[in-house]
Design an enzyme around this catalytic site. Structure first.
Site, PDB file in Angstrom:
ATOM      1  N   ASP A 161       0.854  -1.190   0.000  1.00  0.00           N
ATOM      2  CA  ASP A 161       0.000   0.000   0.000  1.00  0.00           C
ATOM      3  C   ASP A 161       0.889   1.238   0.000  1.00  0.00           C
ATOM      4  O   ASP A 161       1.989   1.215   0.565  1.00  0.00           O
ATOM      5  CB  ASP A 161      -0.913   0.023   1.226  1.00  0.00           C
ATOM      6  CG  ASP A 161      -1.988  -1.040   1.169  1.00  0.00           C
ATOM      7  OD1 ASP A 161      -2.355  -1.460   0.057  1.00  0.00           O
ATOM      8  OD2 ASP A 161      -2.471  -1.462   2.243  1.00  0.00           O
ATOM      9  N   ASP A 175      -7.166  -1.542  -4.335  1.00  0.00           N
ATOM     10  CA  ASP A 175      -8.252  -1.199  -3.417  1.00  0.00           C
ATOM     11  C   ASP A 175      -9.195  -0.179  -4.055  1.00  0.00           C
ATOM     12  O   ASP A 175     -10.424  -0.280  -3.925  1.00  0.00           O
ATOM     13  CB  ASP A 175      -7.686  -0.626  -2.117  1.00  0.00           C
ATOM     14  CG  ASP A 175      -6.831  -1.629  -1.355  1.00  0.00           C
ATOM     15  OD1 ASP A 175      -7.059  -2.836  -1.514  1.00  0.00           O
ATOM     16  OD2 ASP A 175      -5.924  -1.189  -0.625  1.00  0.00           O
TER      17      ASP A 175
END
EC number: 3.4.23.36
Length: 202
Positions: A161, A175
């Site tokens: 991330d 995401d």
């Protein structure tokens, strides 16, 4: 005599069948003509689904490779002051960092989502649904790739991330694709549009 038969027509000729009468096989032929355009349209929708999925997957994969190579173990990069930064982290949980104790479960869920979308594609005739499912598929594949190939091990890998808004969880492009696809599906469902292209009203 031959000239009279040619003008009047004989039972063996199409003229003798009479105007307005249809041949027994006329109805199946009409059905085939009406159904013929549906097959190519369905194939085009499936092609859109996989094209969107491939684009989302490659974009996510490329961004993660760049982040690991250039940003990991370095100071975060400020994009919009401290409101938006790029900061590389490894997330063993679900989207936005939730549920780190259930990595394997999230891996199985992602794999199940991919199988369901692939099965649903067989009756897909709606372009908006194709885009929505493509986003879901590409996002799920992106994070599943991390689960399988990244440390600490197969099916237990931590997802990369890097998008870090202020006062919000850190996430990635996979995401984002999953969330956008989910929101689009909710909108389509409220509007009564089904994946097969039919519209219903409750």
């Amino acid at each position: 005599m031959a000239e009279a038969e040619r003008i009047i027509g004989t039972p063996d000729t199409p003229d003798a069948a009479g105007e307005g009468q249809e041949r027994p096989d006329a109805e199946p032929e009409r059905e085939q003509q009406e159904q013929a355009p549906e097959r190519p349209r369905g194939k085009r929708r499936v092609a859109v689904l996989f094209a969107v999925a491939l684009f989302a997957y490659l974009l996510d994969l490329g961004s993660k490779m760049l982040v690991v190579a250039k940003l990991e173990h370095h100071e975060p990069i400020e994009i919009i002051g401290d409101w938006l930064r790029f900061a590389a982290i490894r997330n063993a949980g679900a989207a936005f960092g939730f549920g780190e104790a259930f990595t394997i479960i999230f891996t199985v869920i992602a794999a199940a989502v991919i199988v369901v979308i692939a099965r649903l594609a067989r009756k897909l005739h709606s372009l908006p649904w194709a885009i929505a499912l493509g986003l879901l598929l590409g996002g799920a594949l992106g994070n599943l790739t991390d689960r399988i190939f990244r440390a600490p091990g197969v099916f237990e890998g931590a997802v990369v991330d890097f998008i870090a808004p202020k006062h919000f969880a850190v996430f990635n492009l996979a995401d984002s694709a999953i969330v956008c696809g989910g929101i689009l599906i909710v909108i389509l469902s409220f509007r009564g549009l089904d994946p097969d292209g039919t519209v219903h009203k409750d």
